[in-house]
Motif scaffolding. Structure first.
Motif, PDB file in Angstrom:
ATOM      1  N   ILE A 158       0.829  -1.212   0.000  1.00 44.30           N
ATOM      2  CA  ILE A 158       0.000   0.000   0.000  1.00 44.30           C
ATOM      3  C   ILE A 158       0.862   1.260   0.000  1.00 44.30           C
ATOM      4  CG2 ILE A 158      -1.640   1.347   1.394  1.00 44.30           C
ATOM      5  CD1 ILE A 158      -2.777  -1.310   2.401  1.00 44.30           C
ATOM      6  N   ILE A 159       2.007   1.226   0.692  1.00 45.48           N
ATOM      7  CA  ILE A 159       2.826   2.427   0.868  1.00 45.48           C
ATOM      8  C   ILE A 159       3.379   2.935  -0.464  1.00 45.48           C
ATOM      9  CG2 ILE A 159       4.880   3.363   2.003  1.00 45.48           C
ATOM     10  CD1 ILE A 159       4.334   1.422   4.314  1.00 45.48           C
TER      11      ILE A 159
ATOM     12  N   TYR B 128       0.516   4.023  -2.911  1.00 50.26           N
ATOM     13  CA  TYR B 128      -0.087   5.316  -2.575  1.00 50.26           C
ATOM     14  C   TYR B 128       0.809   6.457  -3.057  1.00 50.26           C
ATOM     15  CZ  TYR B 128      -2.487   8.982  -0.002  1.00 50.26           C
ATOM     16  OH  TYR B 128      -3.175  10.120   0.321  1.00 50.26           O
TER      17      TYR B 128
ATOM     18  N   LEU C 252       0.302   7.274  -6.652  1.00 50.16           N
ATOM     19  CA  LEU C 252      -0.918   8.000  -7.007  1.00 50.16           C
ATOM     20  C   LEU C 252      -0.624   9.462  -7.347  1.00 50.16           C
ATOM     21  CD1 LEU C 252      -3.575   6.736  -4.416  1.00 50.16           C
ATOM     22  CD2 LEU C 252      -3.454   6.219  -6.859  1.00 50.16           C
TER      23      LEU C 252
ATOM     24  N   GLY D 261      -3.517  13.636  -1.832  1.00 53.93           N
ATOM     25  CA  GLY D 261      -3.511  12.271  -2.334  1.00 53.93           C
ATOM     26  C   GLY D 261      -2.181  11.993  -3.014  1.00 53.93           C
ATOM     27  N   GLY D 262      -1.688  10.793  -2.877  1.00 51.90           N
ATOM     28  CA  GLY D 262      -0.394  10.472  -3.477  1.00 51.90           C
ATOM     29  C   GLY D 262       0.761  11.163  -2.802  1.00 51.90           C
TER      30      GLY D 262
ATOM     31  N   GLU E 148      -0.539  13.383   4.945  1.00 52.60           N
ATOM     32  CA  GLU E 148      -0.835  12.089   4.322  1.00 52.60           C
ATOM     33  C   GLU E 148       0.147  10.998   4.737  1.00 52.60           C
ATOM     34  OE1 GLU E 148      -1.810  12.256   0.058  1.00 52.60           O
ATOM     35  OE2 GLU E 148      -1.554  14.427   0.254  1.00 52.60           O
TER      36      GLU E 148
ATOM     37  N   LEU F 291       0.121   6.436   6.429  1.00 53.36           N
ATOM     38  CA  LEU F 291       1.066   5.437   5.933  1.00 53.36           C
ATOM     39  C   LEU F 291       1.980   4.963   7.061  1.00 53.36           C
ATOM     40  CD1 LEU F 291       2.081   6.807   2.418  1.00 53.36           C
ATOM     41  CD2 LEU F 291       0.320   5.141   3.018  1.00 53.36           C
TER      42      LEU F 291
END
Length: 560
Positions: free
Chosen positions: A417-418, A421, A424, A436-437, A443, A447
């Motif tokens: 996931i890290i 992301y 993104l 995002g990203g 954000e 994480l």
């Protein structure tokens, strides 16, 4: 005494072997060391003696201002100036100074494990060496109180010794895990005083102990116990680290308020490291009192004095014995297919963990422009949720009937996931949103939560999956190989990320590499057969023991 090279090791009995049942008190002694040593951390002190890269005539620490406090010099843009120091006749930046020290510490730790791990599987040396490394490390940490800026060049030596002691002691602590599990009571879940007499008699019987250790039908039960014990140890260690970090932040704040460090900015850090040494030494006392030594077979010269006639130099004999034993461990490990699968997977997984951790801090500082305090809170977030993960994963595994191998695979997938992301940020729609990203500093904290939960599972389950694959009596040597594989991997991924960043001029493209790197251990873990690995370990346990027990290699297997 006759020896059969094809006979499992658990049929070789020796004087002073301890097959007494594992008690709650002994487990508390094992847990206590994780709580004691987990707080040890490394800090850098050379900045106070450094000069600016842009102007060698100016020190990195500016003279006191009107309020009497020294401050770091800043660039015109507001960032910290690059700082250099002279070390061994060369000029290096303080950041490189720390990196070189860490690399030297990892190398020294690996060499030390190679030199001494073989002795830990003999006699009472496993516990003796654990305590020796523990109190040496505690003393080294406390000695930082004397490392003033004028003698900053002594700091790398203390760091190298301290990191080596911590790594070696944890490797020896891990070596106790298979012994605690193999002697865990089957007929009672209680502690010191209420074990059934029948079980105590059974536990002291070498033959029934051998059956209990080698029985394939007990693998699932042993893995469950191993993961619970391992997870609790990891969780308590994380809890200790979080508590001490919070204490350190409060202490640093107190120092800042009282301003006793006008002429000595490194004093608060040195005081903290002194307290770390006291903490480490004090919390190791329960380990001394409660963790049983669980002696291994005697060293060759003790078992058969004539064996020492191969050399008149005792030091040379034991040096050759140590290196030969470690080489035998490596060659025996390569004969065990499941061990090879695990170690290659662990090498890749460790590399991914080290690379993601380093890249995340670098990304936070350079791309998200986060300061020291936010990065510290990011570390606290990861460690706190690592503690939560260590306690949560066994409950999740029990609830959904997951095997330890399955939990490791799920952790690998969750870690993916890290980097995904981070990628993104290349998607035009996400980029246009402005968040995002990893476009905003906040954000990175979710994480950090994911990273902590995953690390709690990996650290808990990796050693419990590896433990059944180890031939009995070779616990310390194989866990040394486990530690060398872990630490030896930490240079490759970060170096490749550095190469990518140097050419791209930004860190984000490195997420592509990280996404691939994280997935690489998955197929190997999927192929891992723990039950087959345990059977192979039992069958291979007696091989290569002639040298260690004291038999000449041309011995025909007759009676002594």
């Amino acid at each position: 005494m006759s020896f059969d090279a094809e006979r499992p090791l658990h049929h070789f009995r020796y004087e002073n072997e301890d097959t007494s049942p594992t008690t709650k008190r002994e487990l508390r002694g094992w847990y206590s060391y994780a709580i004691a040593a987990e707080v040890f951390a490394v800090v850098g002190l050379p900045r106070e003696r450094g000069v600016l890269f842009s102007d060698r005539s100016k020190p990195c620490i500016a003279p006191p201002e009107s309020d009497g406090e020294k401050r770091l010099r800043l660039r015109d843009g507001g960032g910290e100036e690059q700082c250099i120091v002279s070390f061994l006749g060369a000029e290096v930046t303080t950041a490189s100074f720390a990196m070189y020290t860490t690399s030297a510490a990892v190398l020294t730790q690996a060499v030390t494990l190679v030199c001494f791990s073989s002795f830990a599987d003999h006699g009472p040396y496993r516990k003796r060496m654990l305590l020796t490394f523990a109190y040496t490390g505690a003393l080294i940490s406390a000695l930082f109180i004397f490392i003033t800026p004028s003698v900053y060049y002594l700091a790398p030596l203390l760091v190298i010794v301290g990191v080596t002691c911590m790594g070696c002691s944890f490797s020896l602590l891990n070596a106790f895990l298979p012994l605690l599990i193999s002697n865990y009571p089957d007929t009672s879940e209680s502690g010191d005083n209420d074990l059934s007499p029948a079980y105590e008699l059974e536990a002291l019987n070498p033959e029934t102990t051998s059956i209990r250790r080698s029985s394939p039908e007990n693998l699932s039960r042993d893995l469950e116990r191993s993961t619970k014990i391992s997870s609790k140890g990891i969780g308590l260690g994380y809890a200790s680290a979080v508590s001490f970090q919070v204490f350190s932040i409060l202490l640093l704040t107190l120092f800042d308020k009282l301003s006793p460090t006008t002429n000595n900015p490194s004093l608060p850090i040195r005081v903290i490291l002194f307290i770390v040494g006291l903490w480490w030494a004090t919390l190791t006392i329960p380990t001394i009192l409660w963790l049983r030594a669980r002696p291994g077979p005697p060293l060759p010269a003790q078992s058969k004095p004539a064996f020492d006639k191969r050399t008149n130099n005792t030091f040379l004999f034991y040096a050759l014995f140590s290196f030969r034993s470690f080489w035998n461990t490596v060659t025996n490990a390569f004969r065990l297919k499941q061990v090879v699968l695990f170690l290659v997977a662990w090498f890749l997984l460790s590399d991914a963990i080290a690379t993601i951790s380093g890249t995340a801090v670098l990304f936070a500082r350079t791309e998200l422009h986060m300061g020291t305090i936010p990065v510290v809170f990011l570390s606290l977030t990861s460690i706190a949720f690592g503690m939560l993960g260590a306690f949560a994963w066994p409950r999740i595994a029990t609830c959904f009937s997951l095997t330890p191998k399955t939990v490791l695979i799920l952790c690998v997938l969750a870690m993916e996931i890290i980097p995904l992301y981070g990628l993104l940020g290349y998607v035009p729609f996400v980029k246009s949103l402005g968040f995002g990203g990893l476009q905003r500093p906040w954000e990175i904290y979710p994480l950090g939560v994911v990273h902590g939960l995953v690390m709690g599972g990996i650290n808990s389950y990796a050693r419990s999956v590896f433990a059944p694959l180890i031939p009995e009596g070779r616990e310390a040597a194989f866990f040394a190989l486990y530690a060398v594989t872990d630490k030896g991997s930490s240079a490759f991924g970060p170096a490749l990320v550095g190469w990518i960043v140097d050419r791209a001029g930004t860190i984000r493209p490195a997420f592509v590499f990280l996404a691939v790197l994280v997935l690489l251990p998955g197929p190997l873990l999927w192929r891992l057969d723990v039950e087959r690995g345990r059977e192979d370990a039992n069958q291979a346990g007696g091989r290569g023991r002639k040298f260690e027990i004291g038999e000449d290699e041309d011995d025909d297997g007759g009676e002594e």
